[in-house]
Design a protein around this motif. Structure first.
Motif, PDB file in Angstrom:
ATOM      1  N   SER A 157      -1.439   3.327   9.610  1.00 24.26           N
ATOM      2  CA  SER A 157      -1.343   3.079   8.165  1.00 24.26           C
ATOM      3  C   SER A 157      -0.877   1.664   7.831  1.00 24.26           C
ATOM      4  CB  SER A 157      -0.413   4.098   7.506  1.00 24.26           C
ATOM      5  OG  SER A 157       0.926   3.841   7.858  1.00 24.26           O
ATOM      6  N   ASN A 174      -7.677   7.067   2.170  1.00 17.58           N
ATOM      7  CA  ASN A 174      -6.934   8.117   2.871  1.00 17.58           C
ATOM      8  C   ASN A 174      -7.463   9.484   2.413  1.00 17.58           C
ATOM      9  OD1 ASN A 174      -4.930  10.011   3.606  1.00 17.58           O
ATOM     10  ND2 ASN A 174      -3.334   8.440   3.563  1.00 17.58           N
ATOM     11  N   SER A 185       0.855  -1.199   0.000  1.00 16.68           N
ATOM     12  CA  SER A 185       0.000   0.000   0.000  1.00 16.68           C
ATOM     13  C   SER A 185       0.884   1.240   0.000  1.00 16.68           C
ATOM     14  CB  SER A 185      -0.952  -0.009   1.199  1.00 16.68           C
ATOM     15  OG  SER A 185      -0.230  -0.064   2.412  1.00 16.68           O
ATOM     16  N   LEU A 186       0.278   2.365  -0.317  1.00 19.95           N
ATOM     17  CA  LEU A 186       1.008   3.636  -0.437  1.00 19.95           C
ATOM     18  C   LEU A 186       0.153   4.723   0.200  1.00 19.95           C
ATOM     19  CD1 LEU A 186       3.147   5.567  -1.763  1.00 19.95           C
ATOM     20  CD2 LEU A 186       1.757   5.500  -3.833  1.00 19.95           C
ATOM     21  N   ASP A 187       0.697   5.425   1.175  1.00 25.45           N
ATOM     22  CA  ASP A 187      -0.090   6.452   1.862  1.00 25.45           C
ATOM     23  C   ASP A 187       0.674   7.755   2.047  1.00 25.45           C
ATOM     24  OD1 ASP A 187      -2.876   5.791   2.908  1.00 25.45           O
ATOM     25  OD2 ASP A 187      -1.790   3.920   3.298  1.00 25.45           O
ATOM     26  N   VAL A 188      -0.045   8.862   1.874  1.00 29.28           N
ATOM     27  CA  VAL A 188       0.480  10.164   2.288  1.00 29.28           C
ATOM     28  C   VAL A 188       0.087  10.314   3.759  1.00 29.28           C
ATOM     29  CG1 VAL A 188       0.385  12.662   1.954  1.00 29.28           C
ATOM     30  CG2 VAL A 188       0.305  11.129  -0.028  1.00 29.28           C
ATOM     31  N   ASN A 231      -6.305  12.365   2.673  1.00 30.96           N
ATOM     32  CA  ASN A 231      -5.256  13.151   2.003  1.00 30.96           C
ATOM     33  C   ASN A 231      -5.291  12.892   0.499  1.00 30.96           C
ATOM     34  OD1 ASN A 231      -4.088  14.462   4.173  1.00 30.96           O
ATOM     35  ND2 ASN A 231      -2.476  12.940   4.486  1.00 30.96           N
ATOM     36  N   HIS A 232      -5.437  11.616   0.126  1.00 23.52           N
ATOM     37  CA  HIS A 232      -5.416  11.266  -1.296  1.00 23.52           C
ATOM     38  C   HIS A 232      -6.625  11.868  -2.013  1.00 23.52           C
ATOM     39  CE1 HIS A 232      -3.041   7.363  -0.098  1.00 23.52           C
ATOM     40  NE2 HIS A 232      -2.538   8.454   0.419  1.00 23.52           N
ATOM     41  N   ILE A 290       5.450  10.390   3.189  1.00 22.84           N
ATOM     42  CA  ILE A 290       4.852   9.306   2.407  1.00 22.84           C
ATOM     43  C   ILE A 290       5.403   7.971   2.894  1.00 22.84           C
ATOM     44  CG2 ILE A 290       4.638   8.361   0.062  1.00 22.84           C
ATOM     45  CD1 ILE A 290       5.259  11.197  -0.982  1.00 22.84           C
ATOM     46  N   SER A 291       4.543   6.942   2.946  1.00 24.81           N
ATOM     47  CA  SER A 291       5.078   5.617   3.270  1.00 24.81           C
ATOM     48  C   SER A 291       4.425   4.534   2.432  1.00 24.81           C
ATOM     49  CB  SER A 291       4.897   5.301   4.757  1.00 24.81           C
ATOM     50  OG  SER A 291       3.537   5.071   5.043  1.00 24.81           O
ATOM     51  N   GLY A 319      -3.742   0.329   5.943  1.00 29.68           N
ATOM     52  CA  GLY A 319      -3.269   0.683   4.602  1.00 29.68           C
ATOM     53  C   GLY A 319      -3.664  -0.365   3.573  1.00 29.68           C
ATOM     54  N   GLY A 320      -4.302   0.081   2.498  1.00 33.73           N
ATOM     55  CA  GLY A 320      -4.818  -0.848   1.493  1.00 33.73           C
ATOM     56  C   GLY A 320      -6.286  -1.154   1.728  1.00 33.73           C
ATOM     57  N   ILE A 365      -3.053   7.188   8.853  1.00 31.95           N
ATOM     58  CA  ILE A 365      -4.027   7.609   7.840  1.00 31.95           C
ATOM     59  C   ILE A 365      -4.961   8.545   8.587  1.00 31.95           C
ATOM     60  CG2 ILE A 365      -5.920   6.897   6.328  1.00 31.95           C
ATOM     61  CD1 ILE A 365      -4.515   4.209   5.988  1.00 31.95           C
ATOM     62  N   PHE A 401       8.323  11.105  11.962  1.00 31.90           N
ATOM     63  CA  PHE A 401       7.315  10.451  11.140  1.00 31.90           C
ATOM     64  C   PHE A 401       6.236   9.846  12.021  1.00 31.90           C
ATOM     65  CE2 PHE A 401       5.589   8.039   7.667  1.00 31.90           C
ATOM     66  CZ  PHE A 401       6.063   8.682   6.538  1.00 31.90           C
ATOM     67  N   ARG A 444       3.760   0.214   2.514  1.00 27.00           N
ATOM     68  CA  ARG A 444       3.876  -1.077   3.197  1.00 27.00           C
ATOM     69  C   ARG A 444       4.214  -2.092   2.113  1.00 27.00           C
ATOM     70  NH1 ARG A 444       3.951  -0.275   8.834  1.00 27.00           N
ATOM     71  NH2 ARG A 444       2.941   1.746   9.036  1.00 27.00           N
TER      72      ARG A 444
END
Lengths: 462, 462
Positions: B221, B230, A304-307, B232-233, A331-332, B225-226, B323, B319, A334
């Motif tokens: 996240s 999110n 996955s990709l998250d801001v 933000n997106h 940004i990260s 995540g996934g 999310i 960091f 997984r």
């Protein structure tokens, strides 16, 4: 050594007798603001480590701090059982996540509150709660046994929430101390309060920070609007291109090395998951799984990709008509097995640079690069853990995966040389990393019993 | 009345004699943290108004506070000259912009510092500096004249930086008090320190805030995540669509009512502008003017659209793998003649809603809606201002436009009923709205002389 080993009922009795003392010490542990990410808390982090060291010494272990380039590791051991007896290494961490948005906490995150059987505090679950029931179980085991029938090692790091960079740096030099037969990694969880589970692996993590700057100073948006490029616009335009219109990750090469588990492996996981109750539990309105995957499959088997953070310009009350000098995003990703964090970092960096104007000052800092991990099936350590869970919960133990990352796991498994089990009793609903993190005392006790039962099981090995 | 009117040289002499006192009072004025946007400073804003009221009374005017639903207006008048003499209304504001990023200030923004002839403080230029040399000029004029040959009115508001909502609300009820022949709006500037200019108009302003929420709480996240979308997106995807790939504003209907000035009008403006020195002055790397327009034309004749603030998730040191529950952006447009702020607000709101998933909770708050303004050419007030500038600067006065917005201008011009002039001696390089705002004392004195000369000119009218 005792002729007969203690039973889970003995552990329960010990817990009942020490309940008040356990809670007091747990609260003391939670009161330390051991925020590893913020340099302002460096001293608090060390004070937490020193308190743990003293606690472990009181339990009868030899304890010391291992210095790193970051925060220290608390290492303790009791090796009286001798080289012929099994050696168990327990891993946990004493650092915690930041507390913001602080306004959404109902009580001070570092002044624990017990309400309706739940302890509310930053770290109550992740990972001070899990760390502390483990230490209590070791203490109970040692008191009940009089003489330990296993060798015990404890490794508690202070950098889990920031990528374990300093901690990872000392592992090679501590290979002898870390050597063990069984490695129990206590930063994992179960899917609901009544269903025990062993986790068979976790995703990896890549994180980076991108900063885009145009002007030397913040500009008035009336005086400069229509002239100076706004770095907010440049950044959000580049970030938006990381996904296709349908929401699939669009970084070239991102999915190249992703391979789904074989059917045989798939069949062993408990894939039951109710999207409706999931959404209700967290008040989630919209989900966006990887195309073709269920929500759980998306979280377990796909990257996955998250801001995780984006900011530029005025973010306070009211309004400020500014074109900011800089905009920034955290940004990260997984990552799943076979994905190389370095390769993905390169792909992501190239993608962002490619979509940010050459005329701007662009800085990309790679922060963390951790591979995913899979434990071996059918090992002793998984068998012992499964049996302990089943006795304590009176329910069949499942096999799960973890979508999150404990950065040190692959490296620690390598240097310990032992079989690894990813265990714990945390729940997603503990609000780890969020305001009002909590942990209920019923699960705390169950975690204590599981670790105690594991120690007793290993003691019975001839 | 004096037989002969004082000259600019008399004003200079008065300034020289009172220099120390002027600077002391100016510093006192700057020390009030009159931050109108932040409710925490409400009392400080009022204290500033009370100090101004007292100062105006000491100058010999009748002064009072006009309460509004927001911050009070300081209104003062001296009408001894009688109904046959001209009435001049001076406009300025005493509120200031927020100070963040506070870390980039070299000194406390509310503890003014004089360094190499420049005063550093929030508001040093915008607008306390311009306000205060105006008040000093009125005082000097009254002292030099013994008896005023014009009627003087002063209107200093406390809400300019936040859209003048409360202030605008009381204008209709104060029509009689505001009535004047000449309205001097002292929140404008010149293009360089040696070239005087009258501004013939300004752009309007529309500002709004959009908040996108998915989950009830911040989510981890790794764990989510996934799965969970999110916000933000969602937000950055919608915002990125506000421009085409080439950077042109893509909101349907946005440019519909934009009309360029006729050639005759264009010919009167001083359109000289050096992009290289502009970029050097502010350390700007990239510019993005409206296609087909020069930088200055883009700022003066075309609307602009800026994301003035965007934020979601963890923005601190280090960091946090989160999310976020919410993401937010603060957006503003600068508008040109014939663009209706309400119509553009509707178009922008519809556009954002259209590009944000219906599954998310979306909230759009319109904050400010102010039309642009154009002053009439060849009026007495422009002529008087031009002459005053030319005598003080010994250089020909130019005609400019202002890309920024003083929200109250169109409404105040309407209720005063007089001819309006947009004047002042501020420079873009004063770092208004940015850290280390400053104003040099040489220009402060020139501003003082211009206002004094205007008062003297009007006194000569028979």
């Amino acid at each position: 050594m005792r002729a007969t080993l203690p039973a889970v009922s003995d552990l329960k009795e010990w817990y009942r007798l020490h309940q008040r003392e356990i809670l007091e010490d747990y609260f003391t542990f939670l009161k330390f603001p051991s925020l590893s990410t913020d340099p302002a808390y460096k001293l608090s982090v060390r004070e937490t480590a020193l308190w743990l060291k003293e606690f472990l010494q009181k339990c009868g272990l030899c304890a010391e701090l291992w210095e790193t380039t970051g925060h220290p590791v608390v290492f303790a051991s009791l090796l009286h059982a001798g080289p012929d007896r099994p050696t168990l290494l327990f891993y946990a961490h004493y650092d915690v996540q930041p507390v913001d948005p602080i306004g959404e906490w109902h009580s001070d995150p570092f002044d624990p509150v017990l309400k309706e059987g739940k302890v509310y505090a930053r770290g109550a679950s992740d990972n001070k709660g899990q760390c502390f029931y483990t230490l209590c179980a070791i203490r109970a085991y040692l008191e009940l046994m009089k003489e330990s029938a296993v060798n015990i090692k404890v490794f508690i790091e202070g950098e889990e929430e920031i990528g374990s960079l300093g901690t990872a740096g000392i592992l090679a030099s501590k290979e002898k101390e870390l050597k063990s037969d069984y490695l129990f990694l206590l930063d994992f969880g179960i899917s609901n309060a009544h269903s025990p589970a062993v986790m068979m692996g976790m995703r990896g993590l890549l994180s980076l920070e991108v900063t885009v700057q145009n002007s030397a100073i913040d500009l008035h948006s009336g005086v400069h609007g229509g002239m100076a490029l706004n770095p907010n616009h440049a950044l959000l335009s580049a970030l938006s291109k990381m996904w296709t219109e349908s929401g699939r990750i669009a970084i070239p090469g991102f999915f190249d090395d992703v391979a789904l588990p074989a059917q045989e492996e798939l069949d062993r996981y408990d894939l039951s998951f109710d999207p409706v109750s999931y959404k209700n539990k967290f008040g989630i309105k919209a989900c966006i799984p990887t195309p073709g995957a269920s929500l759980l499959e998306s979280n377990w088997f796909y990257p996955s990709l998250d801001v995780n953070g984006m900011y530029g310009g005025y973010c306070g009350e009211g309004f400020k008509t500014v074109i900011p000098a800089k905009a920034r995003a955290k940004i990260s990703c997984r990552l799943v097995p076979h994905q190389d964090p370095h390769k993905i970092a390169e792909a992501l960096t190239a993608f962002l640079k490619n979509h940010l104007s050459e005329n701007l000052h662009v800085e990309i800092k790679i922060l963390q690069q951790h591979a995913s991990y899979r434990a071996a099936w059918d090992t002793n350590v998984v068998k012992i853990s499964k049996e302990a869970y089943e006795e304590v919960f009176s329910k069949e133990c499942r096999y799960l995966l973890c979508g999150a990352t404990v950065p040190l796991v692959p490296k620690l498994a390598f240097y310990s040389g032992g079989e690894a089990a990813l265990i714990g009793v945390a729940l997603d609903s503990d609000d780890m990393h969020a305001p009002n993190e909590h942990f209920d005392l019923e699960r705390f006790e169950k975690g204590f019993l599981v670790i105690g039962r594991i120690l007793i099981s290993c003691s019975s090995f001839s």
